[in-house]
Design an enzyme around this catalytic site. Structure first.
Site, PDB file in Angstrom:
ATOM      1  N   LYS A 199       0.883  -1.182   0.000  1.00  0.00           N
ATOM      2  CA  LYS A 199       0.000   0.000   0.000  1.00  0.00           C
ATOM      3  C   LYS A 199       0.910   1.219   0.000  1.00  0.00           C
ATOM      4  CE  LYS A 199      -2.164   3.020   1.934  1.00  0.00           C
ATOM      5  NZ  LYS A 199      -1.945   4.425   1.518  1.00  0.00           N
ATOM      6  N   GLY A 211       6.211   4.757   8.536  1.00  0.00           N
ATOM      7  CA  GLY A 211       5.388   5.963   8.515  1.00  0.00           C
ATOM      8  C   GLY A 211       5.504   6.679   9.844  1.00  0.00           C
ATOM      9  N   THR A 266       4.752   7.931  13.742  1.00  0.00           N
ATOM     10  CA  THR A 266       4.543   7.254  15.023  1.00  0.00           C
ATOM     11  C   THR A 266       3.042   7.178  15.328  1.00  0.00           C
ATOM     12  OG1 THR A 266       6.725   7.893  15.791  1.00  0.00           O
ATOM     13  CG2 THR A 266       5.094   7.425  17.500  1.00  0.00           C
ATOM     14  N   ARG A 267       2.311   8.220  14.932  1.00  0.00           N
ATOM     15  CA  ARG A 267       0.862   8.237  15.177  1.00  0.00           C
ATOM     16  C   ARG A 267       0.170   7.048  14.505  1.00  0.00           C
ATOM     17  NH1 ARG A 267      -3.770  10.625  12.863  1.00  0.00           N
ATOM     18  NH2 ARG A 267      -2.601  11.228  11.001  1.00  0.00           N
ATOM     19  N   GLY A 320       1.744   4.349  13.324  1.00  0.00           N
ATOM     20  CA  GLY A 320       2.363   3.116  13.819  1.00  0.00           C
ATOM     21  C   GLY A 320       1.619   2.566  15.030  1.00  0.00           C
ATOM     22  N   CYS A 367      13.333  10.507   7.619  1.00  0.00           N
ATOM     23  CA  CYS A 367      13.069  10.099   9.009  1.00  0.00           C
ATOM     24  C   CYS A 367      14.310  10.304   9.868  1.00  0.00           C
ATOM     25  CB  CYS A 367      12.637   8.648   9.052  1.00  0.00           C
ATOM     26  SG  CYS A 367      13.795   7.551   8.231  1.00  0.00           S
ATOM     27  N   GLU A 387       8.813  16.068  15.211  1.00  0.00           N
ATOM     28  CA  GLU A 387       9.383  15.856  13.881  1.00  0.00           C
ATOM     29  C   GLU A 387       8.734  16.844  12.911  1.00  0.00           C
ATOM     30  OE1 GLU A 387       8.248  12.223  11.785  1.00  0.00           O
ATOM     31  OE2 GLU A 387      10.352  11.964  11.221  1.00  0.00           O
TER      32      GLU A 387
HETATM   33  P1  NAD Z   1       1.878   8.305   7.607  1.00  0.00           P
HETATM   34  O1  NAD Z   1       1.986   7.552   8.882  1.00  0.00           O
HETATM   35  O2  NAD Z   1       0.896   9.388   7.497  1.00  0.00           O
HETATM   36  O3  NAD Z   1       1.546   7.291   6.396  1.00  0.00           O
HETATM   37  C1  NAD Z   1       2.315   6.156   6.119  1.00  0.00           C
HETATM   38  C2  NAD Z   1       1.462   5.152   5.366  1.00  0.00           C
HETATM   39  O4  NAD Z   1       0.381   4.745   6.210  1.00  0.00           O
HETATM   40  C3  NAD Z   1       0.827   5.705   4.096  1.00  0.00           C
HETATM   41  O5  NAD Z   1       0.777   4.700   3.111  1.00  0.00           O
HETATM   42  C4  NAD Z   1      -0.574   6.051   4.564  1.00  0.00           C
HETATM   43  O6  NAD Z   1      -1.544   6.053   3.536  1.00  0.00           O
HETATM   44  C5  NAD Z   1      -0.844   4.944   5.547  1.00  0.00           C
HETATM   45  N1  NAD Z   1      -1.865   5.292   6.527  1.00  0.00           N
HETATM   46  C6  NAD Z   1      -2.213   6.532   6.971  1.00  0.00           C
HETATM   47  N2  NAD Z   1      -3.234   6.452   7.840  1.00  0.00           N
HETATM   48  C7  NAD Z   1      -3.531   5.139   7.964  1.00  0.00           C
HETATM   49  C8  NAD Z   1      -4.504   4.425   8.723  1.00  0.00           C
HETATM   50  N3  NAD Z   1      -5.365   5.054   9.517  1.00  0.00           N
HETATM   51  N4  NAD Z   1      -4.524   3.084   8.613  1.00  0.00           N
HETATM   52  C9  NAD Z   1      -3.653   2.441   7.809  1.00  0.00           C
HETATM   53  N5  NAD Z   1      -2.741   3.061   7.048  1.00  0.00           N
HETATM   54  C10 NAD Z   1      -2.673   4.400   7.141  1.00  0.00           C
HETATM   55  O7  NAD Z   1       3.357   8.808   7.287  1.00  0.00           O
HETATM   56  P2  NAD Z   1       3.847   9.681   6.047  1.00  0.00           P
HETATM   57  O8  NAD Z   1       3.449  11.077   6.264  1.00  0.00           O
HETATM   58  O9  NAD Z   1       3.459   8.997   4.795  1.00  0.00           O
HETATM   59  O10 NAD Z   1       5.431   9.521   6.193  1.00  0.00           O
HETATM   60  C11 NAD Z   1       6.208  10.295   7.018  1.00  0.00           C
HETATM   61  C12 NAD Z   1       6.599   9.537   8.270  1.00  0.00           C
HETATM   62  O11 NAD Z   1       7.303   8.345   7.923  1.00  0.00           O
HETATM   63  C13 NAD Z   1       7.558  10.338   9.121  1.00  0.00           C
HETATM   64  O12 NAD Z   1       7.166  10.270  10.465  1.00  0.00           O
HETATM   65  C14 NAD Z   1       8.892   9.633   8.914  1.00  0.00           C
HETATM   66  O13 NAD Z   1       9.806   9.789   9.954  1.00  0.00           O
HETATM   67  C15 NAD Z   1       8.453   8.220   8.746  1.00  0.00           C
HETATM   68  N6  NAD Z   1       9.496   7.427   8.095  1.00  0.00           N
HETATM   69  C16 NAD Z   1      10.204   6.523   8.848  1.00  0.00           C
HETATM   70  C17 NAD Z   1      11.231   5.777   8.267  1.00  0.00           C
HETATM   71  C18 NAD Z   1      12.013   4.759   9.068  1.00  0.00           C
HETATM   72  O14 NAD Z   1      12.655   3.915   8.470  1.00  0.00           O
HETATM   73  N7  NAD Z   1      11.972   4.800  10.391  1.00  0.00           N
HETATM   74  C19 NAD Z   1      11.516   5.947   6.908  1.00  0.00           C
HETATM   75  C20 NAD Z   1      10.778   6.874   6.170  1.00  0.00           C
HETATM   76  C21 NAD Z   1       9.764   7.605   6.775  1.00  0.00           C
END
Ligand code: NAD
Length: 500
Positions: free
Chosen positions: A191, A244, A246-247, A249, A302, A401
């Protein structure tokens, strides 16, 4: 295409025919209900394509296809050397499509084309190839038990893996899940973020072109609260590889609890500390490194070293040096190969970043470089590389962040205080220490609560080492052989050996 001009890239972009349909069971399909959403480019607001807005029914079709592929053993049951060959072919196809994939990535999420060409595409291909190479080199185990029995410890694929990834490195994040999950014999439903769906869809086509059986790799574009939630709650998904915020996650863990207790591996946000001690070798190199690392990818990384902790005796000089670096990273046309910083991913991200800049000023930090939106006339979303001095660790810009090109400089008096400030964060993704004292380097590296600690550098990265965080930066580890642990089950098989 050697030495393409911005004009060439714009012409190629204008001629691109982009398919936004989902990829399920080896083919492109519209969403079941026919719903789609328009995807606009952050570089200039151009409409790229309509994208399938997958929902629960589409996700179910993808999971059923993945399950059928898994149960048929046409991938999981393939001899390792054969799986390796197909994955290597997949990696070659990614490299062969380098320019097309790079262009899609730049248009989709705004990064400079030169980075998409030289970093994103080759890294994604190398990741797939590296796990392909590992498939027939990782052995199982025999336990050291007594002579009257034999205990085998073997790895088996978990089954159907949901890979849910963000938009900041769409291809690389997908590859970090796909590489180990596919190599271990799983089927995958990917996804991508609704903000960057296109390269994921092309990757799935390339995988099938390479000979990976249909159903083994499916892609369901759509919104997080629709496609993402349906996938994470699905009763027939065995594991989630999530990258993605932390929220979200946190939600992944709830989804697992509410459904089938699927394994959840979270790779989440960060607020990494970059610590410059008073015995730093080259202050100039430290300043250039932090600017290069923080402003890379528009600050949307990240592991961006966004909290810079500098010894109070060097801080003024350091701030001057890092501020002088900032204009070198000024945003430009992402389709110009000389541009080093591109556009933020969308209007929401632009607003978020500008909101943090306002919050920094309101809380009393001093904005010493950048701080403004630029290139608004393009229709895209650009922010100047920004440096704040006089930041304290409890200010919003130090605690949260930002995910944009905003660097905060904090001051400390001694080593103990530097460690205390660095560790006073909900996150623990990475950290960096700059010192010429070897014992201090080791001592501080041990004391820092982070998944990766850099000493006198920040740029080294390789598929051979694990990537992931402590604390609320997550629990999983992408990359390296350790990533196989996420996508395989350990099985113990006891065999009784009768005495003669
Ligand atoms: P996000 O959490 O908003 O979204 C990530 C993914 O989750 C997307 O595909 C999104 O559509 C999906 N998603 C969103 N809401 C959801 C829900 N309610 N249920 C299921 N899936 C859902 O994050 P983002 O804005 O896309 O990415 C930025 C974040 O990713 C930052 O916090 C960054 O630090 C983190 N990140 C971490 C790493 C790592 O390896 N630790 C690498 C890259 C990015």
């Amino acid at each position: 295409m050697a030495e393409a001009t911005a004009r060439d890239w714009h012409a190629r972009a204008a001629a691109l025919a982009i398919d936004g349909r989902a990829f399920i069971d080896g083919q492109r399909v519209a969403s079941l209900g026919g719903a789609s959403f328009d995807k606009f480019s952050p570089i200039d607001g151009r409409l790229m394509a309509a994208v399938a807005r997958c929902e629960a029914g589409d996700v179910d079709a993808a999971v059923r296809s993945a399950r059928a592929a898994f149960d048929s053993a046409r991938w999981a049951g393939m001899p390792p050397a054969a799986r390796k060959k197909l994955l290597l072919r997949f990696a070659e196809k990614i490299l062969a499509a380098r320019e097309e994939l790079a262009l899609l990535e730049t248009l989709d999420m705004g990064k400079p084309i030169r980075d998409a060409l030289s970093v994103d595409v080759p890294s994604a291909a190398r990741c797939i190839a590296w796990y392909a190479e590992a498939v027939d080199k990782v052995y199982d185990e025999i336990a050291p038990t007594g002579r009257n029995a034999l205990a085998l410890i073997t790895r088996e694929p978990v089954g159907v893996v949901a890979a849910i990834v963000p938009w900041n490195y769409p291809m690389i994040m997908a590859a970090w899940k796909l590489g180990p999950a596919l190599a271990a014999g799983n089927s995958v439903v990917l996804k991508p973020s609704e903000k960057s769906p296109f390269t994921a869809l092309r990757l799935a086509e390339l995988a099938v072109d390479a000979g990976i059986p249909p159903g083994v790799f499916n892609v369901v574009p759509g919104y997080g609260h629709e496609a993402g939630e349906a996938l994470a709650l699905h009763m027939d998904v065995d594991a989630i590889g999530f990258t993605g915020s932390t929220r979200i996650g946190r939600r992944m863990l709830e989804y697992a609890g509410r459904s089938n207790l699927k394994r959840v591996f979270n790779e989440l946000g960060g607020k990494s500390a970059f610590i410059v001690m008073d015995d730093v070798g080259s202050l100039e190199r430290a300043a250039a490194t932090v600017a290069g690392s923080l402003f890379f990818n528009q600050g949307e990384s990240c592991n961006a070293p966004s909290r810079v902790l500098v010894h109070e005796g060097l801080a003024d000089e350091f701030v001057a040096m890092v501020s002088a670096q900032a204009p070198k990273h000024a945003p430009g046309d992402p389709l110009d190969e000389t541009t080093v910083m591109g556009a933020l991913v969308d209007f929401t991200q632009l607003r978020t970043v500008l909101g943090y800049i306002e919050a920094g000023q309101a809380e009393g930090a001093r904005c010493v470089a950048g701080g403004r939106q630029v290139r608004a006339e393009t229709g895209g979303f650009y922010v100047e590389p920004t440096v704040f001095d006089g930041v304290t660790n409890t200010m919003k810009i130090a605690a949260e962040e930002i995910f944009g090109p905003v660097l905060s400089v904090l001051r400390f008096r001694d080593e103990a205080e530097a460690i205390a400030i660095a560790n006073a964060s909900q996150y623990g993704l990475q950290a960096s220490v700059w010192t010429e004292n070897l014992s201090r380097a080791h001592r501080m590296a041990r004391a820092l609560r982070a998944g990766t600690v850099h000493v006198n550098q920040y740029d080294e990265d390789d598929i051979t080492v694990p990537f992931g965080g402590f604390k609320q930066s997550g629990n999983g580890r992408d990359k390296s052989l350790h990533a196989f642990d996420k996508y395989s089950e350990l099985k113990t098989t006891w065999l009784r050996i009768d005495p003669a």
